[in-house]
Design an enzyme around this catalytic site. Structure first.
Site, PDB file in Angstrom:
ATOM      1  CD  GLN A  78      -3.041   1.047   2.125  1.00  0.00           C
ATOM      2  OE1 GLN A  78      -3.128   0.105   2.896  1.00  0.00           O
ATOM      3  NE2 GLN A  78      -3.882   2.063   2.158  1.00  0.00           N
ATOM      4  CG  PHE A  79       1.292   3.847  -3.566  1.00  0.00           C
ATOM      5  CD1 PHE A  79       1.224   5.226  -3.689  1.00  0.00           C
ATOM      6  CD2 PHE A  79       0.321   3.082  -4.198  1.00  0.00           C
ATOM      7  CE1 PHE A  79       0.225   5.832  -4.427  1.00  0.00           C
ATOM      8  CE2 PHE A  79      -0.686   3.668  -4.941  1.00  0.00           C
ATOM      9  CZ  PHE A  79      -0.731   5.046  -5.049  1.00  0.00           C
ATOM     10  CB  THR A  80      -2.058   5.339  -0.084  1.00  0.00           C
ATOM     11  OG1 THR A  80      -2.561   4.187   0.581  1.00  0.00           O
ATOM     12  CG2 THR A  80      -2.439   5.300  -1.558  1.00  0.00           C
TER      13      THR A  80
END
Length: 150
Positions: A78-80
């Site tokens: 999850q890059f966010t």
């Protein structure tokens, strides 16, 4: 590396309507990779996650780790998690590593968690549009960042 760790009764991740990873009692680990991450971050974080005493004993006290309850782990990229919201209303993801750097670290992290756990972990699909379902148990949710170890 930054993670959000959730104690769950169950969790699953789907891509295009197909279940790609699924667990019963255990941990859902959302993980974000940044450019400054390396092997040391992977080792520290995987050991910490597998030894966190966040499962209840017979007295309802959080005394057991995922290994002690024979639970499972689902790891989802999850890059966010590296979103910066300091300016304006649109988050910036400049700290999130590019896929060519992040994918090998994510895969190494999953392998190290499996090694620490003593069995395979379930995973999502890096970079895919994933749908995650879970039943948070507690709720117990812990945020860990290797850049804030001390």
């Amino acid at each position: 590396m930054r993670t959000v760790i959730q104690r769950v009764r169950f969790a699953r991740v789907m891509v295009d309507g197909v279940v790609r990873g699924e667990i019963k009692k255990g941990l859902l680990v959302l993980v974000g990779v940044e450019d400054r991450d390396g092997r040391e971050d992977i080792e520290w974080l995987s050991k910490k996650i597998c030894n966190l005493r966040i499962f209840d004993d017979e007295n309802g006290i959080m005394n057991y780790s995922i290994k002690e309850i024979d639970g499972n782990i689902l790891v989802v990229s999850q890059f966010t998690l590296h979103a910066s919201t300091k300016k304006g209303n649109r988050p910036s993801y400049i700290r999130a590593a590019k896929p060519e750097f992040a994918i090998p670290l994510y895969e190494s992290f999953c392998a190290e968690v499996s090694l620490q756990l003593g069995r395979p972990v379930q995973t999502g699909v890096f970079g895919a549009d994933m749908k995650v379902q879970l039943l948070n148990d507690g709720p117990v949710t812990i945020v860990m960042d290797t850049k804030n170890k001390e």
